[in-house]
Design an enzyme around this catalytic site. Structure first.
Site, PDB file in Angstrom:
ATOM      1  N   ARG A  15       0.751  -1.188   0.070  1.00 23.78           N
ATOM      2  CA  ARG A  15       0.045  -0.067  -0.025  1.00 23.78           C
ATOM      3  C   ARG A  15       0.924   1.290  -0.147  1.00 23.78           C
ATOM      4  NH1 ARG A  15      -3.361  -1.537   5.255  1.00 23.78           N
ATOM      5  NH2 ARG A  15      -1.566  -2.489   5.697  1.00 23.78           N
ATOM      6  N   LYS A  75       2.144   1.838   7.514  1.00 26.39           N
ATOM      7  CA  LYS A  75       2.655   1.157   8.338  1.00 26.39           C
ATOM      8  C   LYS A  75       3.448   2.050   9.659  1.00 26.39           C
ATOM      9  CE  LYS A  75       1.702  -2.629   8.865  1.00 26.39           C
ATOM     10  NZ  LYS A  75       0.236  -2.967   9.433  1.00 26.39           N
ATOM     11  N   TYR A  94      -0.892   3.940  10.636  1.00 23.11           N
ATOM     12  CA  TYR A  94      -1.157   3.056  11.945  1.00 23.11           C
ATOM     13  C   TYR A  94       0.236   2.871  12.571  1.00 23.11           C
ATOM     14  CZ  TYR A  94      -5.045   1.416   9.102  1.00 23.11           C
ATOM     15  OH  TYR A  94      -6.042   0.987   8.408  1.00 23.11           O
ATOM     16  N   HIS A  96      -0.206   1.062  16.078  1.00 17.65           N
ATOM     17  CA  HIS A  96      -0.388  -0.071  16.997  1.00 17.65           C
ATOM     18  C   HIS A  96       0.660  -0.055  18.191  1.00 17.65           C
ATOM     19  CE1 HIS A  96      -3.642  -1.673  14.544  1.00 17.65           C
ATOM     20  NE2 HIS A  96      -2.968  -1.475  13.787  1.00 17.65           N
ATOM     21  N   GLU A 118      -5.462   4.219  13.936  1.00 19.16           N
ATOM     22  CA  GLU A 118      -6.239   3.059  14.442  1.00 19.16           C
ATOM     23  C   GLU A 118      -7.111   3.670  15.675  1.00 19.16           C
ATOM     24  OE1 GLU A 118      -2.914   2.845  14.265  1.00 19.16           O
ATOM     25  OE2 GLU A 118      -2.143   2.663  16.234  1.00 19.16           O
ATOM     26  N   ASP A 270      -4.784 -11.503  14.133  1.00 21.35           N
ATOM     27  CA  ASP A 270      -3.930 -10.026  14.708  1.00 21.35           C
ATOM     28  C   ASP A 270      -4.491 -10.126  16.197  1.00 21.35           C
ATOM     29  OD1 ASP A 270      -6.422  -9.562  13.901  1.00 21.35           O
ATOM     30  OD2 ASP A 270      -5.710  -7.417  13.416  1.00 21.35           O
TER      31      ASP A 270
HETATM   32  P1  NAD Z   1     -16.131  -5.870  14.794  1.00 22.38           P
HETATM   33  O1  NAD Z   1     -15.965  -5.327  16.127  1.00 22.38           O
HETATM   34  O2  NAD Z   1     -16.557  -5.019  13.559  1.00 22.38           O
HETATM   35  O3  NAD Z   1     -16.998  -7.207  14.711  1.00 22.38           O
HETATM   36  C1  NAD Z   1     -16.480  -8.334  15.758  1.00 22.38           C
HETATM   37  C2  NAD Z   1     -17.919  -8.961  15.951  1.00 22.38           C
HETATM   38  O4  NAD Z   1     -17.357 -10.064  16.977  1.00 22.38           O
HETATM   39  C3  NAD Z   1     -18.919  -8.376  16.698  1.00 22.38           C
HETATM   40  O5  NAD Z   1     -20.039  -8.168  16.141  1.00 22.38           O
HETATM   41  C4  NAD Z   1     -18.877  -8.943  18.143  1.00 22.38           C
HETATM   42  O6  NAD Z   1     -20.274  -8.884  18.584  1.00 22.38           O
HETATM   43  C5  NAD Z   1     -18.710 -10.359  17.576  1.00 22.38           C
HETATM   44  N1  NAD Z   1     -18.425 -11.342  18.965  1.00 22.38           N
HETATM   45  C6  NAD Z   1     -17.575 -11.182  19.893  1.00 22.38           C
HETATM   46  N2  NAD Z   1     -17.790 -12.380  20.684  1.00 22.38           N
HETATM   47  C7  NAD Z   1     -18.192 -13.124  19.917  1.00 22.38           C
HETATM   48  C8  NAD Z   1     -18.301 -14.620  20.226  1.00 22.38           C
HETATM   49  N3  NAD Z   1     -17.963 -15.232  21.189  1.00 22.38           N
HETATM   50  N4  NAD Z   1     -19.075 -15.239  19.212  1.00 22.38           N
HETATM   51  C9  NAD Z   1     -19.314 -14.614  17.965  1.00 22.38           C
HETATM   52  N5  NAD Z   1     -19.166 -13.382  17.723  1.00 22.38           N
HETATM   53  C10 NAD Z   1     -18.600 -12.593  18.628  1.00 22.38           C
HETATM   54  O7  NAD Z   1     -14.668  -6.172  14.222  1.00 22.38           O
HETATM   55  P2  NAD Z   1     -13.871  -6.503  12.739  1.00 22.38           P
HETATM   56  O8  NAD Z   1     -13.561  -5.226  12.172  1.00 22.38           O
HETATM   57  O9  NAD Z   1     -15.061  -7.291  12.126  1.00 22.38           O
HETATM   58  O10 NAD Z   1     -12.744  -7.199  13.053  1.00 22.38           O
HETATM   59  C11 NAD Z   1     -12.599  -8.595  13.462  1.00 22.38           C
HETATM   60  C12 NAD Z   1     -11.222  -8.946  13.640  1.00 22.38           C
HETATM   61  O11 NAD Z   1     -10.454  -8.861  12.313  1.00 22.38           O
HETATM   62  C13 NAD Z   1     -10.280  -8.184  14.404  1.00 22.38           C
HETATM   63  O12 NAD Z   1      -9.487  -8.803  15.249  1.00 22.38           O
HETATM   64  C14 NAD Z   1      -9.602  -7.265  13.463  1.00 22.38           C
HETATM   65  O13 NAD Z   1      -8.556  -6.666  14.188  1.00 22.38           O
HETATM   66  C15 NAD Z   1      -9.221  -8.438  12.390  1.00 22.38           C
HETATM   67  N6  NAD Z   1      -8.623  -7.977  11.139  1.00 22.38           N
HETATM   68  C16 NAD Z   1      -7.590  -8.581  10.887  1.00 22.38           C
HETATM   69  C17 NAD Z   1      -7.156  -8.254   9.325  1.00 22.38           C
HETATM   70  C18 NAD Z   1      -6.143  -9.192   8.866  1.00 22.38           C
HETATM   71  O14 NAD Z   1      -5.484  -8.840   7.975  1.00 22.38           O
HETATM   72  N7  NAD Z   1      -5.805 -10.371   9.068  1.00 22.38           N
HETATM   73  C19 NAD Z   1      -7.676  -7.269   8.638  1.00 22.38           C
HETATM   74  C20 NAD Z   1      -8.692  -6.689   9.212  1.00 22.38           C
HETATM   75  C21 NAD Z   1      -9.174  -6.831  10.464  1.00 22.38           C
END
Ligand code: NAD
Length: 363
Positions: A15, A75, A94, A96, A118, A270
């Site tokens: 990016r 980053k 970002y 973190h 963030e 993450d």
């Molecule tokens: P978000 O807060 O929008 O959604 C999280 C959801 O999880 C919420 O709706 C919450 O109610 C639900 N939840 C909580 N406990 C639960 C359970 N026990 N069972 C089922 N659902 C439950 O968050 P998001 O933006 O969707 O992000 C999700 C994850 O993805 C985060 O950890 C974020 O950092 C990660 N992420 C990773 C990457 C990557 O490249 N790997 C990229 C973007 C985001």
């Protein structure tokens, strides 16, 4: 203001923090834009496009950092970049911080004002500069899942959509937030049978309302999870508990219930991941097998689709970048409380409560 856009140095980061359109708007507002040569290569944006938008192309990293008052990045600064940060400079990217005390100390020592993507907030208290990357990762999770379900990639050789006379795949999405909703929509669009699990009943009501008919919402508890796992060709981990590690909803012993060579894409890696068997992987080697289940746990998924991610990210970051350029960090933060929430280090001190608490620093 002189605005600098360095080339990203982190591995697998494609990016860039500003598009030519952003450079043009900053120039029109009277700012000088310095773009390091090849900064846009990973996103398919050439030096010529930046130059045509009014930017000056600068060969050396040190020059960009040395001349600009406002540095916009993607980053966090890496150790090689730490000596380049200068007192009085604003760094918008970002960070973190809570995950890296060495970085936090380096930024404090440098005297820069650190505005972290963030922690910037919108009027509803949401995190508008995290949302676009969750949208990308959510949609991409199905694309990756579809690929790794193919037999040459060790999957069980299933086409998500099925064909006439052959059933489509079953996709289980854990967490119905931004990532989960985007994953469910794409999987449903391809024709898969989708189960979407969350613990938030209001959120489930909303999702039930807006999702296509092939998405079934389920309250997330152990019983329901164990009921759907035997059907799951693809499971997406998308749970987030703000400020905490993700819960391991799927234990190692649960993998035996899934069909052999099913795929898990743990987007929440993450934050530690929602599967007991998850460990971070990279785009260079994204998957590994545990108990005959393909695991994909790439921590920076959006990096692989650099072009889409650059445009999605800069759509959200640019209005704040423009305010920082027009007013300087202090006045921009004074005028915009959402932006103020992003100011994490100023004048050598941590100004973000969560980061200060993490490391036991005074506020
Ligand atoms: P978000 O807060 O929008 O959604 C999280 C959801 O999880 C919420 O709706 C919450 O109610 C639900 N939840 C909580 N406990 C639960 C359970 N026990 N069972 C089922 N659902 C439950 O968050 P998001 O933006 O969707 O992000 C999700 C994850 O993805 C985060 O950890 C974020 O950092 C990660 N992420 C990773 C990457 C990557 O490249 N790997 C990229 C973007 C985001």
């Amino acid at each position: 203001m002189i605005v600098g856009v360095p080339r990203e140095v982190k591995a697998d980061e494609y990016r860039v923090s500003l598009t030519p359109n952003g450079a043009e708007e900053l120039s029109r507002a009277g700012h000088r834009v310095l773009v390091q040569t090849h900064a846009g290569d990973g996103s398919g944006i050439s030096d010529e496009q930046y130059a045509a938008a009014g930017a000056e192309i600068v060969p050396a990293t040190a020059d960009v950092w040395g001349r600009a008052n406002l540095i916009i990045k993607v980053k966090e600064p890496l150790p090689d970049e730490w000596p380049l940060m200068r007192p009085g400079q604003t760094l918008f990217t970002y960070f973190h911080f809570a995950a890296d005390e060495k970085l936090t100390r380096a930024v404090m020592a440098s005297g820069v004002t650190a505005v972290a993507y963030e922690t910037i907030r919108d009027a509803k208290g949401g995190l508008p500069l995290l949302t676009p990357m969750s949208e990308v990762a959510g949609r991409m999770s199905i694309q990756e899942g579809a690929k790794f379900l193919e037999r040459p990639f060790e999957g069980r050789g299933i086409l998500l959509a099925g064909v006439p006379g052959v059933a489509p795949a079953t996709v289980v999405v854990l967490g119905g937030g931004v990532v989960g909703a985007n994953a469910a929509r794409v999987a449903a669009g391809l024709g898969a049978n989708v189960f979407l699990l969350d613990v938030n009943l209001d959120r489930l009501r909303y999702l039930d309302d807006v999702m296509p008919r092939n998405v079934t919402t389920l309250f997330s508890n152990r019983h329901n999870l164990l009921e759907v796992l035997p059907w799951a060709d693809l499971v997406i981990g998308a749970v987030l508990i703000p400020g905490a590690k993700a819960p391991h909803l799927v234990r190692r012993e649960d993998l035996k219930r899934m069909p052999p060579r099913a795929v898990v894409i743990d987007v929440a890696i993450d934050q530690g991941g929602c599967f007991e068997t998850s460990r971070p992987t990279t785009h260079a080697k994204p998957t590994y097998m545990v108990d005959d289940i393909v695991h994909y746990c790439v921590t920076n998924m959006p990096g692989a689709v650099g072009r889409t991610s650059t445009y999605a990210l800069t759509n959200a970051t640019f209005p704040f970048a423009l305010q920082l350029a027009n007013k300087g960090a202090d006045r921009a933060a004074h005028d915009n409380l959402g932006l103020a929430a992003g100011v994490s280090v100023r004048a050598g001190k941590v100004t973000n409560a969560a980061v200060a608490e993490t490391f036991g620093y005074p506020l």
